[in-house]
Design a protein around this motif. Structure first.
Motif, PDB file in Angstrom:
ATOM      1  N   GLY A 202     -14.636  63.628 -22.700  1.00 16.53           N
ATOM      2  CA  GLY A 202     -14.042  63.019 -21.288  1.00 16.53           C
ATOM      3  C   GLY A 202     -14.031  61.669 -22.047  1.00 16.53           C
ATOM      4  O   GLY A 202     -14.361  61.246 -23.327  1.00 16.53           O
ATOM      5  N   PHE A 203     -13.285  60.160 -20.857  1.00 18.43           N
ATOM      6  CA  PHE A 203     -13.585  59.415 -21.610  1.00 18.43           C
ATOM      7  C   PHE A 203     -13.877  59.098 -20.147  1.00 18.43           C
ATOM      8  O   PHE A 203     -12.722  58.739 -19.025  1.00 18.43           O
ATOM      9  CB  PHE A 203     -11.779  58.804 -22.266  1.00 18.43           C
ATOM     10  CG  PHE A 203     -11.811  57.268 -21.748  1.00 18.43           C
ATOM     11  CD1 PHE A 203     -12.743  57.056 -22.933  1.00 18.43           C
ATOM     12  CD2 PHE A 203     -11.162  56.619 -21.393  1.00 18.43           C
ATOM     13  CE1 PHE A 203     -12.251  55.460 -22.751  1.00 18.43           C
ATOM     14  CE2 PHE A 203     -10.513  55.631 -21.461  1.00 18.43           C
ATOM     15  CZ  PHE A 203     -11.087  54.380 -22.270  1.00 18.43           C
ATOM     16  N   LEU A 204     -14.692  57.664 -20.273  1.00 22.30           N
ATOM     17  CA  LEU A 204     -15.310  56.644 -18.970  1.00 22.30           C
ATOM     18  C   LEU A 204     -14.170  55.343 -18.958  1.00 22.30           C
ATOM     19  O   LEU A 204     -14.481  54.994 -20.677  1.00 22.30           O
ATOM     20  CB  LEU A 204     -16.955  56.678 -19.430  1.00 22.30           C
ATOM     21  CG  LEU A 204     -17.437  56.106 -17.711  1.00 22.30           C
ATOM     22  CD1 LEU A 204     -16.545  56.974 -16.339  1.00 22.30           C
ATOM     23  CD2 LEU A 204     -19.043  56.370 -18.208  1.00 22.30           C
ATOM     24  N   THR A 205     -13.884  55.198 -18.141  1.00 14.38           N
ATOM     25  CA  THR A 205     -13.709  53.679 -18.123  1.00 14.38           C
ATOM     26  C   THR A 205     -13.240  53.274 -16.500  1.00 14.38           C
ATOM     27  O   THR A 205     -13.650  53.260 -15.412  1.00 14.38           O
ATOM     28  CB  THR A 205     -11.862  53.334 -19.008  1.00 14.38           C
ATOM     29  OG1 THR A 205     -11.764  52.329 -19.323  1.00 14.38           O
ATOM     30  CG2 THR A 205     -10.843  54.749 -18.076  1.00 14.38           C
ATOM     31  N   ASP A 206     -12.268  51.614 -16.962  1.00 16.34           N
ATOM     32  CA  ASP A 206     -12.281  50.716 -15.414  1.00 16.34           C
ATOM     33  C   ASP A 206     -11.788  51.615 -14.348  1.00 16.34           C
ATOM     34  O   ASP A 206     -10.675  52.214 -15.030  1.00 16.34           O
ATOM     35  CB  ASP A 206     -12.030  49.993 -15.791  1.00 16.34           C
ATOM     36  CG  ASP A 206     -13.211  49.377 -15.964  1.00 16.34           C
ATOM     37  OD1 ASP A 206     -14.357  49.030 -16.408  1.00 16.34           O
ATOM     38  OD2 ASP A 206     -12.249  48.203 -17.412  1.00 16.34           O
TER      39      ASP A 206
END
Length: 302
Positions: A202-206
């Motif tokens: 997973g990738f957490l970002t704006d």
């Protein structure tokens, strides 16, 4: 002889008076150029150009066709500068983690790259202007995965861009045992590729970054989707602000005044719409509370 001396004396008096008047006029002209504005704004007006820093993501990037800065933050800064009498705005491409360093060493005049104004560590190094809009987070996963939120990803690897608030969010998940590992995956494009190839889960970002990619570069999102049940738990709704260095607080106040005018006259909403973003997800309501939503909560200098 007396008559000659009288004439010479009168000429000297007139010459001195004219000289004093000339000096006075010159001084008042110089003062007029600086009265009522900060030293930084006066210098930028004289130079004619403001340089802001960005990592080149959806907030502020260089259009390869024109060579000019575009994006939500770019357009807001360009319009604010126009209203402040600064005719030219240039963008310097800098990794996000190095923006503050470049601001404080004088390489740039301003940071405009979707930066949150709620990080106390950042506030020790920069001064945040009033917020210009808000956003939440977004957790990206592979399309064929069943995860609904971070709470379905125990033991898995979650990526983040170093230097962003999302790094702290992912690291907090690891400490609480919600996910397995926090992985620094670099800039946005590198992180998306890492997710597509399964190097992370997973990738957490704006959320704004994700929206922008979906609108402008949907091919970059191939094989990916949003975790629909993601919850902004460790990092709540973020308030986006531009930043100046601590020596330019007065200039920051001048920018804030213009940003607020742009918010109230609908300019910021128009810019968001221009780039395909939903104002309801980003614009402050007319009755927004200044102290809790628009004013920076962590500035250490006022």
């Amino acid at each position: 002889m007396k008559k000659i001396l009288k004439v010479l004396s009168l000429a000297l008096v007139l010459s001195t008076a004219l000289s004093l008047c000339g000096c006075k006029e010159k001084k008042s002209s110089t003062d007029a150029a600086e009265t009522g504005v900060s030293k930084k704004l006066a210098a930028l007006r004289k130079k004619g150009t403001l340089v802001f820093g960005s990592s080149g993501d959806e907030y502020s990037y260089i259009n390869p066709a024109t060579g000019k800065p575009e994006g939500i933050d770019s357009d807001i800064v360009i319009e604010a500068c126009r209203r402040l009498g600064i005719p030219n705005v240039e963008m310097s491409l800098i990794p996000f983690s190095e923006l503050i360093l470049n601001l404080n060493n004088g390489a740039i005049d301003l940071i405009a790259d979707g930066m949150y104004n709620s990080n106390p560590d950042r506030a020790k190094k920069v001064y945040f202007c009033d917020s210009i809009y808000w956003q939440g987070g977004a957790l990206l996963i592979q399309k064929d995965k069943p995860y609904k939120s971070q709470y379905d990803m125990k033991g898995l690897k979650i990526g983040y861009t170093p230097g962003t608030l999302w790094q702290g969010g992912v690291e907090a998940w690891v400490k609480k045992g919600i996910v397995g590992e926090a992985v620094a995956t670099g800039h946005q494009t590198d992180s998306l590729v890492a997710l597509q190839f399964g190097k992370i889960d997973g990738f957490l970002t704006d959320s704004t970054l994700v929206e922008g990619v979906m609108i402008n570069n949907p091919s970059q999102m191939e094989g990916l989707k949003l975790a629909e049940g993601y919850i902004d738990d460790e990092i709540p709704k973020g308030h986006i602000a531009c930043a100046v260095n601590h020596e330019d607080v007065a200039f920051g106040h001048e920018l804030s005044k213009v940003f607020n005018e742009m918010r109230e006259d609908g300019t910021i909403e128009k810019i968001l719409v221009k780039y395909g973003f939903d104002p309801k997800l980003h614009c402050y309501a007319p009755d927004a509370d200044y102290e809790t939503e628009i004013k920076c909560p962590v500035n250490i200098i006022e």
